[in-house]
Write a protein that holds these residues in place. Structure first.
Motif, PDB file in Angstrom:
ATOM      1  N   LEU A 180       0.829  -1.201   0.000  1.00  0.00           N
ATOM      2  CA  LEU A 180       0.000   0.000   0.000  1.00  0.00           C
ATOM      3  C   LEU A 180       0.866   1.255   0.000  1.00  0.00           C
ATOM      4  O   LEU A 180       0.582   2.221  -0.720  1.00  0.00           O
ATOM      5  CB  LEU A 180      -0.944  -0.015   1.205  1.00  0.00           C
ATOM      6  N   GLU A 181       1.943   1.237   0.775  1.00  0.00           N
ATOM      7  CA  GLU A 181       2.863   2.381   0.788  1.00  0.00           C
ATOM      8  C   GLU A 181       3.491   2.579  -0.597  1.00  0.00           C
ATOM      9  O   GLU A 181       3.616   3.708  -1.074  1.00  0.00           O
ATOM     10  CB  GLU A 181       3.951   2.195   1.839  1.00  0.00           C
ATOM     11  N   GLU A 182       3.852   1.501  -1.239  1.00  0.00           N
ATOM     12  CA  GLU A 182       4.415   1.600  -2.598  1.00  0.00           C
ATOM     13  C   GLU A 182       3.387   2.192  -3.565  1.00  0.00           C
ATOM     14  O   GLU A 182       3.723   3.013  -4.421  1.00  0.00           O
ATOM     15  CB  GLU A 182       4.888   0.232  -3.087  1.00  0.00           C
ATOM     16  N   ALA A 183       2.135   1.785  -3.430  1.00  0.00           N
ATOM     17  CA  ALA A 183       1.076   2.349  -4.279  1.00  0.00           C
ATOM     18  C   ALA A 183       0.933   3.845  -4.039  1.00  0.00           C
ATOM     19  O   ALA A 183       0.741   4.626  -4.987  1.00  0.00           O
ATOM     20  CB  ALA A 183      -0.250   1.632  -4.027  1.00  0.00           C
ATOM     21  N   LEU A 184       1.034   4.261  -2.782  1.00  0.00           N
ATOM     22  CA  LEU A 184       0.957   5.691  -2.472  1.00  0.00           C
ATOM     23  C   LEU A 184       2.115   6.451  -3.106  1.00  0.00           C
ATOM     24  O   LEU A 184       1.926   7.533  -3.677  1.00  0.00           O
ATOM     25  CB  LEU A 184       0.950   5.904  -0.958  1.00  0.00           C
ATOM     26  N   LEU A 185       3.317   5.889  -3.010  1.00  0.00           N
ATOM     27  CA  LEU A 185       4.484   6.548  -3.617  1.00  0.00           C
ATOM     28  C   LEU A 185       4.350   6.624  -5.137  1.00  0.00           C
ATOM     29  O   LEU A 185       4.716   7.636  -5.750  1.00  0.00           O
ATOM     30  CB  LEU A 185       5.775   5.828  -3.217  1.00  0.00           C
TER      31      LEU A 185
END
Length: 172
Positions: free
Chosen positions: A125-130
């Motif tokens: 999810l953090e990667e998707a946000l980035l």
């Protein structure tokens, strides 16, 4: 004293339009010293200076840099040694970033309650946000470059967008 990106952007924008600090100060009804202090980073670039370049010269970079300095976050003009802000390069990079963001977003699940998410899923999810932030930055560069190159008003485009949001009931 380290000069901020907004100060550098303001100085570059002033030079691009061929004005001296004195001439700019007369346009803005400010002292030449106030312009100098902003360009040299002694004071933050003031909103009226950023607005002047955006409204009068269709140059959003000063406003973007100043907003990022005031808030500590947000898109800025990409100006590193590997950046190419030609409209075709920006278009190609924007498509690439959008594709990566969509793929990353499609590969995460946000249906589960945030308290029940596993560390592994949280990393995705953090990667998707980035990836989404990368797309936002790319889109910002795209809109700024296309507006500037083709003479679309940055201000009018955002005003039209705001009216669309209001007409659809997304903002009051």
């Amino acid at each position: 004293m380290k000069i901020g990106r907004a100060a550098t952007a303001a100085k570059e924008a002033r030079k691009q339009i061929g004005k001296t600090q004195l001439q700019l100060s007369m346009d803005l009804f400010e002292s030449r010293e106030a312009i100098s202090q902003q360009e040299n980073g002694r004071y933050r670039v003031q909103p009226n200076v950023a607005r002047y370049f955006t409204e009068k010269h269709n140059d959003p970079w000063v406003a973007l840099e100043a907003a990022a300095e005031y808030t500590g976050w947000g898109p800025v003009k990409l100006d590193g040694e590997v950046v190419d802000l030609h409209r075709s390069s920006v278009t190609m990079k924007t498509r690439e970033e959008l594709t990566e963001a969509i793929e990353a977003i499609e590969n995460v699940c946000v249906a589960n309650h945030p308290k029940s998410i596993r560390d592994f899923d949280k990393q995705h999810l953090e990667e998707a946000l980035l990836q989404a932030i990368d797309a936002i930055v790319a889109l910002t560069q795209y809109v700024a470059v296309i507006c500037k190159d083709y003479g679309f008003s940055w201000i009018k485009m955002w005003s039209k967008h705001r009216m669309k949001l209001k007409s659809r009931g997304y903002v009051k």
